[in-house]
Enzyme design. Structure first.
Site, PDB file in Angstrom:
ATOM      1  NE  ARG A 195      -4.059  -1.964   0.274  1.00  0.00           N
ATOM      2  CZ  ARG A 195      -4.070  -3.213  -0.182  1.00  0.00           C
ATOM      3  NH1 ARG A 195      -3.026  -3.686  -0.858  1.00  0.00           N
ATOM      4  NH2 ARG A 195      -5.111  -3.990   0.010  1.00  0.00           N
ATOM      5  CB  SER A 270      -8.802  -1.587   4.130  1.00  0.00           C
ATOM      6  OG  SER A 270      -9.084  -2.881   3.660  1.00  0.00           O
ATOM      7  CD  GLU A 366      -6.003   0.879   1.788  1.00  0.00           C
ATOM      8  OE1 GLU A 366      -5.758  -0.240   2.285  1.00  0.00           O
ATOM      9  OE2 GLU A 366      -6.825   1.062   0.879  1.00  0.00           O
TER      10      GLU A 366
HETATM   11  P1  FAD Z   1      -9.004   8.616  -5.284  1.00  0.00           P
HETATM   12  O1  FAD Z   1      -9.740   8.291  -4.035  1.00  0.00           O
HETATM   13  O2  FAD Z   1      -9.664   9.525  -6.239  1.00  0.00           O
HETATM   14  O3  FAD Z   1      -7.578   9.203  -4.911  1.00  0.00           O
HETATM   15  C1  FAD Z   1      -6.731   8.585  -3.977  1.00  0.00           C
HETATM   16  C2  FAD Z   1      -5.453   9.411  -3.832  1.00  0.00           C
HETATM   17  O4  FAD Z   1      -4.725   9.435  -5.051  1.00  0.00           O
HETATM   18  C3  FAD Z   1      -5.720  10.883  -3.497  1.00  0.00           C
HETATM   19  O5  FAD Z   1      -4.691  11.311  -2.622  1.00  0.00           O
HETATM   20  C4  FAD Z   1      -5.594  11.592  -4.843  1.00  0.00           C
HETATM   21  O6  FAD Z   1      -5.185  12.934  -4.697  1.00  0.00           O
HETATM   22  C5  FAD Z   1      -4.541  10.760  -5.547  1.00  0.00           C
HETATM   23  N1  FAD Z   1      -4.712  10.673  -7.013  1.00  0.00           N
HETATM   24  C6  FAD Z   1      -5.807  10.189  -7.663  1.00  0.00           C
HETATM   25  N2  FAD Z   1      -5.574  10.169  -8.991  1.00  0.00           N
HETATM   26  C7  FAD Z   1      -4.328  10.658  -9.186  1.00  0.00           C
HETATM   27  C8  FAD Z   1      -3.511  10.906 -10.345  1.00  0.00           C
HETATM   28  N3  FAD Z   1      -3.935  10.632 -11.588  1.00  0.00           N
HETATM   29  N4  FAD Z   1      -2.274  11.454 -10.159  1.00  0.00           N
HETATM   30  C9  FAD Z   1      -1.838  11.745  -8.911  1.00  0.00           C
HETATM   31  N5  FAD Z   1      -2.553  11.532  -7.796  1.00  0.00           N
HETATM   32  C10 FAD Z   1      -3.777  10.993  -7.924  1.00  0.00           C
HETATM   33  N6  FAD Z   1      -7.634  -0.851  -2.577  1.00  0.00           N
HETATM   34  C11 FAD Z   1      -6.786  -1.907  -2.700  1.00  0.00           C
HETATM   35  O7  FAD Z   1      -5.572  -1.719  -2.847  1.00  0.00           O
HETATM   36  N7  FAD Z   1      -7.252  -3.200  -2.661  1.00  0.00           N
HETATM   37  C12 FAD Z   1      -8.557  -3.481  -2.521  1.00  0.00           C
HETATM   38  O8  FAD Z   1      -8.937  -4.653  -2.483  1.00  0.00           O
HETATM   39  C13 FAD Z   1      -9.475  -2.391  -2.395  1.00  0.00           C
HETATM   40  N8  FAD Z   1     -10.804  -2.625  -2.230  1.00  0.00           N
HETATM   41  C14 FAD Z   1     -11.669  -1.583  -2.090  1.00  0.00           C
HETATM   42  C15 FAD Z   1     -13.023  -1.866  -1.930  1.00  0.00           C
HETATM   43  C16 FAD Z   1     -13.937  -0.817  -1.798  1.00  0.00           C
HETATM   44  C17 FAD Z   1     -15.390  -1.148  -1.608  1.00  0.00           C
HETATM   45  C18 FAD Z   1     -13.484   0.519  -1.838  1.00  0.00           C
HETATM   46  C19 FAD Z   1     -14.456   1.653  -1.732  1.00  0.00           C
HETATM   47  C20 FAD Z   1     -12.130   0.807  -1.985  1.00  0.00           C
HETATM   48  C21 FAD Z   1     -11.203  -0.238  -2.115  1.00  0.00           C
HETATM   49  N9  FAD Z   1      -9.828  -0.012  -2.265  1.00  0.00           N
HETATM   50  C22 FAD Z   1      -8.953  -1.068  -2.425  1.00  0.00           C
HETATM   51  C23 FAD Z   1      -9.289   1.365  -2.230  1.00  0.00           C
HETATM   52  C24 FAD Z   1      -9.360   2.119  -3.582  1.00  0.00           C
HETATM   53  O9  FAD Z   1     -10.315   1.576  -4.431  1.00  0.00           O
HETATM   54  C25 FAD Z   1      -8.010   2.142  -4.316  1.00  0.00           C
HETATM   55  O10 FAD Z   1      -7.019   2.718  -3.501  1.00  0.00           O
HETATM   56  C26 FAD Z   1      -8.074   2.892  -5.636  1.00  0.00           C
HETATM   57  O11 FAD Z   1      -6.861   2.738  -6.354  1.00  0.00           O
HETATM   58  C27 FAD Z   1      -8.369   4.380  -5.445  1.00  0.00           C
HETATM   59  O12 FAD Z   1      -8.599   4.928  -6.737  1.00  0.00           O
HETATM   60  P2  FAD Z   1      -9.417   6.279  -6.940  1.00  0.00           P
HETATM   61  O13 FAD Z   1      -9.242   6.661  -8.376  1.00  0.00           O
HETATM   62  O14 FAD Z   1     -10.792   6.131  -6.442  1.00  0.00           O
HETATM   63  O15 FAD Z   1      -8.568   7.244  -6.001  1.00  0.00           O
HETATM   64  N1  EPU Z   2     -11.023 -10.499  10.216  1.00  0.00           N
HETATM   65  C1  EPU Z   2     -11.576 -10.308  11.467  1.00  0.00           C
HETATM   66  N2  EPU Z   2     -12.717  -9.557  11.543  1.00  0.00           N
HETATM   67  C2  EPU Z   2     -13.323  -9.034  10.456  1.00  0.00           C
HETATM   68  C3  EPU Z   2     -12.770  -9.255   9.181  1.00  0.00           C
HETATM   69  C4  EPU Z   2     -11.618  -9.990   9.082  1.00  0.00           C
HETATM   70  O1  EPU Z   2     -11.058 -10.783  12.470  1.00  0.00           O
HETATM   71  O2  EPU Z   2     -14.336  -8.341  10.633  1.00  0.00           O
HETATM   72  C5  EPU Z   2      -9.750 -11.233  10.125  1.00  0.00           C
HETATM   73  C6  EPU Z   2      -9.893 -12.692   9.717  1.00  0.00           C
HETATM   74  O3  EPU Z   2      -8.952 -13.417  10.461  1.00  0.00           O
HETATM   75  C7  EPU Z   2      -9.484 -12.709   8.268  1.00  0.00           C
HETATM   76  C8  EPU Z   2      -8.460 -11.592   8.224  1.00  0.00           C
HETATM   77  O4  EPU Z   2      -8.921 -10.624   9.156  1.00  0.00           O
HETATM   78  O5  EPU Z   2      -8.934 -13.919   7.890  1.00  0.00           O
HETATM   79  C9  EPU Z   2      -8.265 -10.948   6.858  1.00  0.00           C
HETATM   80  O6  EPU Z   2      -9.522 -10.450   6.406  1.00  0.00           O
HETATM   81  P1  EPU Z   2      -9.815 -10.242   4.839  1.00  0.00           P
HETATM   82  O7  EPU Z   2      -9.444 -11.468   4.094  1.00  0.00           O
HETATM   83  O8  EPU Z   2     -11.194  -9.727   4.708  1.00  0.00           O
HETATM   84  O9  EPU Z   2      -8.752  -9.177   4.380  1.00  0.00           O
HETATM   85  P2  EPU Z   2      -8.244  -7.818   5.049  1.00  0.00           P
HETATM   86  O10 EPU Z   2      -6.863  -8.043   5.572  1.00  0.00           O
HETATM   87  O11 EPU Z   2      -9.234  -7.236   5.971  1.00  0.00           O
HETATM   88  C10 EPU Z   2      -7.046  -7.045   2.871  1.00  0.00           C
HETATM   89  C11 EPU Z   2      -6.927  -5.762   2.112  1.00  0.00           C
HETATM   90  C12 EPU Z   2      -8.148  -5.583   1.213  1.00  0.00           C
HETATM   91  C13 EPU Z   2      -8.162  -6.733   0.216  1.00  0.00           C
HETATM   92  C14 EPU Z   2      -8.250  -8.057   0.983  1.00  0.00           C
HETATM   93  C15 EPU Z   2      -8.143  -9.258   0.069  1.00  0.00           C
HETATM   94  C16 EPU Z   2      -5.614  -4.227   3.436  1.00  0.00           C
HETATM   95  C17 EPU Z   2      -5.606  -3.052   4.334  1.00  0.00           C
HETATM   96  N3  EPU Z   2      -6.805  -4.632   3.032  1.00  0.00           N
HETATM   97  O12 EPU Z   2      -8.166  -6.912   3.734  1.00  0.00           O
HETATM   98  O13 EPU Z   2      -7.994  -4.377   0.490  1.00  0.00           O
HETATM   99  O14 EPU Z   2      -9.255  -6.631  -0.670  1.00  0.00           O
HETATM  100  O15 EPU Z   2      -7.164  -8.131   1.947  1.00  0.00           O
HETATM  101  O16 EPU Z   2      -6.830  -9.352  -0.423  1.00  0.00           O
HETATM  102  O17 EPU Z   2      -4.550  -4.757   3.102  1.00  0.00           O
HETATM  103  C18 EPU Z   2      -8.443  -2.028   0.638  1.00  0.00           C
HETATM  104  O18 EPU Z   2      -7.215  -1.869   0.597  1.00  0.00           O
HETATM  105  O19 EPU Z   2      -9.257  -1.075   0.671  1.00  0.00           O
HETATM  106  C19 EPU Z   2      -8.976  -3.394   0.630  1.00  0.00           C
HETATM  107  C20 EPU Z   2     -10.266  -3.656   0.696  1.00  0.00           C
END
Ligand code: FAD
Ligand code: EPU
Length: 373
Positions: A195, A270, A366
């Site tokens: 991240r 997250s 994050e």
């Molecule tokens: P924004 O929210 O628009 O911007 C994020 C940051 O980047 C801000 O600081 C902004 O100023 C900057 N920025 C945006 N675009 C640019 C650009 N072109 N140039 C320079 N700076 C820029 N993330 C994960 O890694 N793994 C996941 O599994 C994951 N699951 C998610 C699930 C949900 C339901 C949600 C809501 C979010 C999740 N995220 C996850 C977080 C998010 O989707 C990612 O970090 C994504 O890449 C953000 O993209 P965005 O365009 O929406 O960024």
């Molecule tokens: N868990 C709990 N309580 C909960 C949920 C999860 O105890 O309410 C524990 C369980 O032990 C589970 C573990 O946490 O096994 C991991 O949970 P999960 O698999 O849901 O993944 P996470 O670590 O919570 C991360 C990323 C997600 C990504 C998933 C799958 C980060 C900060 N988050 O979540 O990314 O989608 O793994 O790879 O690394 C994001 O970055 O926004 C995001 C959603």
């Protein structure tokens, strides 16, 4: 027209004047319209009802020239916005929001093993994943259903289900705000980590990412099905020898069952990162909390799930007004409707303090916080 003149004009008027000049010089220029006091509610997945003092969209690379003339970063706080899925507006944004809306995907080069594909920064991440999977290009199928834009994906080296952006990232092009120059960053230049990237550290707020190029496999795909419940889900789908589309479908199914859909319940995924610690610190902690889950991170250190810490500290399902901790995934803070950014931030602070008191672990956000200047 330079920034000196802009200082003496109201910004929208200045933009209009600049645009008129641009029309004369470049007849096919797409005008960049600057709006005042625009609601950002539909531009952030928390659904926060905030405004931007000034707002414009970058729809074409040609508009960079106009942006340089306008240089809004000189006069105002400046924020680049993608899909708004990883940002929390603590208050109305008092400056200039530039939303990236450039579209387009092109195949740049093909070799026997790889296809190099470039996408413009405003392309939706999920439509890019679909484009690649539909053409049997492998490497990003595990990153399906991550909201946001392609251009933001390198910012925090998006990751899910055992794959990170850095595994297929080839290079990106970015506009340097201070000089107006376009720079190319290769994989090593971006200093990707969990991240993390240079764009969240030394290069923070200094560049606008314009496009990203990926190196994807054309035949010999290395499928990652060993993470979490992916294999089990493939069996449920009745798949013995999965292809990249099967893996994508399995992960989509898991994600839909675990994470709230921002269209239904405001959230930014997250809220905190999973803490990563040295083995010695981990041993001391697991001695006190023997049922604490953990796994080895790729740097050899130990990662523990922040969701587990938050749940054990008693926050899962907690709600204060319209700000809450999701009832199924404790790492996700949610907006039940009318929460303010400050309220969500306050809740995040309480969660952080209580995890620190109970476990001695400091959670790091994050989500990017915007609006406090
Ligand atoms: P924004 O929210 O628009 O911007 C994020 C940051 O980047 C801000 O600081 C902004 O100023 C900057 N920025 C945006 N675009 C640019 C650009 N072109 N140039 C320079 N700076 C820029 N993330 C994960 O890694 N793994 C996941 O599994 C994951 N699951 C998610 C699930 C949900 C339901 C949600 C809501 C979010 C999740 N995220 C996850 C977080 C998010 O989707 C990612 O970090 C994504 O890449 C953000 O993209 P965005 O365009 O929406 O960024
Ligand atoms: N868990 C709990 N309580 C909960 C949920 C999860 O105890 O309410 C524990 C369980 O032990 C589970 C573990 O946490 O096994 C991991 O949970 P999960 O698999 O849901 O993944 P996470 O670590 O919570 C991360 C990323 C997600 C990504 C998933 C799958 C980060 C900060 N988050 O979540 O990314 O989608 O793994 O790879 O690394 C994001 O970055 O926004 C995001 C959603």
């Amino acid at each position: 027209m330079n920034c000196f003149y802009l200082k003496r004009l109201s910004l929208p008027l200045a933009a209009f004047v600049v645009s008129l000049r641009a029309v004369i010089v470049f007849p096919f220029f797409i005008l960049m319209q600057v709006h005042e006091n625009i609601s950002l509610k539909s531009f952030n997945t928390f659904g926060l009802d905030v405004t931007a003092r000034y707002f414009a969209e970058l729809q074409s690379g040609d508009q960079l020239e106009e942006l340089i003339q306008l240089c809004p970063w000189k006069e105002h706080p400046f924020l680049v916005l993608g899909g708004g899925s990883n940002v929390l507006f603590a208050e109305n944004f008092p400056g200039f929001v530039l939303r990236i809306a450039t579209r387009g995907i092109t195949v740049e080069r093909e070799t026997a093993d790889y296809v190099y594909v470039r996408a413009m920064a405003g392309e939706g991440w999920e439509s890019f994943v679909e484009y690649c999977v539909a053409r049997n290009l492998g490497g990003i199928e595990n990153l399906t259903l991550i909201p946001g834009n392609v251009g933001t994906s390198p910012m925090q080296n998006i990751g899910a289900y055992g794959v990170e952006l850095k595994d297929t990232f080839h290079s990106l092009e970015a506009f340097e705000i201070a000089t107006g120059k376009i720079h190319t960053f290769n994989n090593a230049d971006c200093r990707f980590g969990y991240r993390e990237s240079i764009f969240k550290k030394e290069a923070k707020n200094k560049f606008i990412i314009l496009s990203v190029c990926f190196r994807l496999t054309r035949t010999n795909h290395s499928l990652r099905t060993d993470y979490g419940a992916v294999r089990e889900q493939l069996l449920v789908q009745g798949v013995q020898n999965p292809n990249i589309k099967d893996v994508m479908t399995a992960i989509q199914h898991i994600r839909r069952s675990k994470l709230p859909d921002p269209k239904v319940l405001g959230n930014a995924g997250s809220f905190f990162k999973n803490p990563v610690m040295e083995e010695d610190d981990f041993h001391a902690l697991v001695h006190r909390f023997p049922d604490m889950p953990s796994w080895k991170s790729d740097t050899g250190r130990v990662k523990i799930p922040a969701a587990w810490l938050i749940e054990k500290a008693g926050w899962k399902g907690y709600r204060e007004g319209d700000a809450g901790v999701h009832h199924q995934q404790a790492l996700v803070l949610v907006n039940y409707g009318n929460a303010t950014g400050k309220e969500i931030l306050e809740l995040a602070g309480k969660v952080r303090n209580s995890v620190s008191e109970k476990f001695g672990v400091q959670l790091e956000p994050e989500v990017n916080i915007a609006g406090i200047v």
